[in-house]
Design a protein around this motif. Structure first.
Motif, mmCIF file in Angstrom:
data_model
loop_
_atom_site.group_PDB
_atom_site.id
_atom_site.type_symbol
_atom_site.label_atom_id
_atom_site.label_comp_id
_atom_site.label_asym_id
_atom_site.label_seq_id
_atom_site.Cartn_x
_atom_site.Cartn_y
_atom_site.Cartn_z
ATOM 1 N N GLU A 61 0.832 -1.208 0.000
ATOM 2 C CA GLU A 61 0.000 0.000 0.000
ATOM 3 C C GLU A 61 0.866 1.257 0.000
ATOM 4 O O GLU A 61 0.597 2.212 -0.727
ATOM 5 N N TYR A 62 1.926 1.248 0.817
ATOM 6 C CA TYR A 62 2.838 2.393 0.857
ATOM 7 C C TYR A 62 3.422 2.649 -0.529
ATOM 8 O O TYR A 62 3.461 3.787 -0.997
ATOM 9 N N LEU A 63 3.875 1.585 -1.179
ATOM 10 C CA LEU A 63 4.468 1.738 -2.506
ATOM 11 C C LEU A 63 3.441 2.225 -3.524
ATOM 12 O O LEU A 63 3.743 3.079 -4.357
ATOM 13 N N ALA A 64 2.225 1.703 -3.448
ATOM 14 C CA ALA A 64 1.177 2.120 -4.383
ATOM 15 C C ALA A 64 0.839 3.600 -4.211
ATOM 16 O O ALA A 64 0.605 4.309 -5.191
ATOM 17 N N ASN A 65 0.846 4.071 -2.971
ATOM 18 C CA ASN A 65 0.472 5.458 -2.690
ATOM 19 C C ASN A 65 1.614 6.441 -2.891
ATOM 20 O O ASN A 65 1.384 7.650 -2.945
ATOM 21 N N ASN A 66 2.837 5.944 -2.979
ATOM 22 C CA ASN A 66 3.991 6.841 -3.061
ATOM 23 C C ASN A 66 4.823 6.654 -4.322
ATOM 24 O O ASN A 66 5.931 7.163 -4.409
ATOM 25 N N THR A 67 4.289 5.951 -5.282
ATOM 26 C CA THR A 67 4.996 5.747 -6.547
ATOM 27 C C THR A 67 4.544 6.810 -7.534
ATOM 28 O O THR A 67 3.355 7.026 -7.735
ATOM 29 N N ARG A 68 5.499 7.481 -8.106
ATOM 30 C CA ARG A 68 5.218 8.535 -9.084
ATOM 31 C C ARG A 68 5.844 8.133 -10.418
ATOM 32 O O ARG A 68 6.931 7.574 -10.456
ATOM 33 N N PRO A 69 5.208 8.461 -11.526
ATOM 34 C CA PRO A 69 5.819 8.152 -12.825
ATOM 35 C C PRO A 69 7.050 9.022 -13.040
ATOM 36 O O PRO A 69 7.108 10.164 -12.581
ATOM 37 N N CYS A 70 8.042 8.456 -13.720
ATOM 38 C CA CYS A 70 9.240 9.233 -14.001
ATOM 39 C C CYS A 70 8.947 10.283 -15.076
ATOM 40 O O CYS A 70 7.981 10.184 -15.821
ATOM 41 N N ALA A 71 9.796 11.277 -15.180
ATOM 42 C CA ALA A 71 9.590 12.388 -16.113
ATOM 43 C C ALA A 71 9.508 11.902 -17.556
ATOM 44 O O ALA A 71 8.715 12.415 -18.348
ATOM 45 N N ALA A 72 10.306 10.916 -17.927
ATOM 46 C CA ALA A 72 10.304 10.419 -19.298
ATOM 47 C C ALA A 72 8.950 9.815 -19.656
ATOM 48 O O ALA A 72 8.474 9.957 -20.769
ATOM 49 N N MET A 73 8.303 9.151 -18.701
ATOM 50 C CA MET A 73 6.997 8.552 -18.964
ATOM 51 C C MET A 73 5.939 9.642 -19.117
ATOM 52 O O MET A 73 5.026 9.512 -19.905
ATOM 53 N N LYS A 74 6.072 10.730 -18.356
ATOM 54 C CA LYS A 74 5.118 11.826 -18.441
ATOM 55 C C LYS A 74 5.186 12.481 -19.816
ATOM 56 O O LYS A 74 4.185 12.927 -20.362
ATOM 57 N N GLU A 75 6.404 12.565 -20.370
ATOM 58 C CA GLU A 75 6.605 13.232 -21.649
ATOM 59 C C GLU A 75 6.321 12.316 -22.837
ATOM 60 O O GLU A 75 6.386 12.738 -23.976
ATOM 61 N N GLY A 76 6.032 11.048 -22.556
ATOM 62 C CA GLY A 76 5.728 10.098 -23.620
ATOM 63 C C GLY A 76 6.934 9.564 -24.352
ATOM 64 O O GLY A 76 6.844 9.121 -25.473
ATOM 65 N N LYS A 77 8.084 9.617 -23.723
ATOM 66 C CA LYS A 77 9.323 9.112 -24.359
ATOM 67 C C LYS A 77 9.506 7.647 -24.098
ATOM 68 O O LYS A 77 9.094 7.082 -23.205
#
Length: 66
Positions: free
Chosen positions: A50-66
């Motif tokens: 649960e901790y990992l699910a709530n505190n995992t953020r996508p990396c910048a490259a994934m946000k930019e669609g790379k």
């Protein structure tokens, strides 16, 4: 068996890449759920998930669609 579902601070630390004292601080701050077993503090495997699910953020490259 329930014991396999409870993790030591060292096991949690190994999975998170931090030190056991950092895990203990996370428990004291209420960031990570724990249970007392005798004189030991254990973290339920589900609480770590649960901790990992709530505190995992996508990396910048994934946000930019790379």
């Amino acid at each position: 068996m329930i014991e396999k579902q409870l993790l030591t601070a060292r096991a949690v630390a190994d999975r998170l890449g931090v030190s056991p004292p950092t895990v203990h601080q996370m428990m004291r701050r209420g960031e990570l759920e724990w249970v007392r077993v005798g004189n030991r503090h254990k973290v339920p495997a589900a609480a770590l998930d649960e901790y990992l699910a709530n505190n995992t953020r996508p990396c910048a490259a994934m946000k930019e669609g790379k």
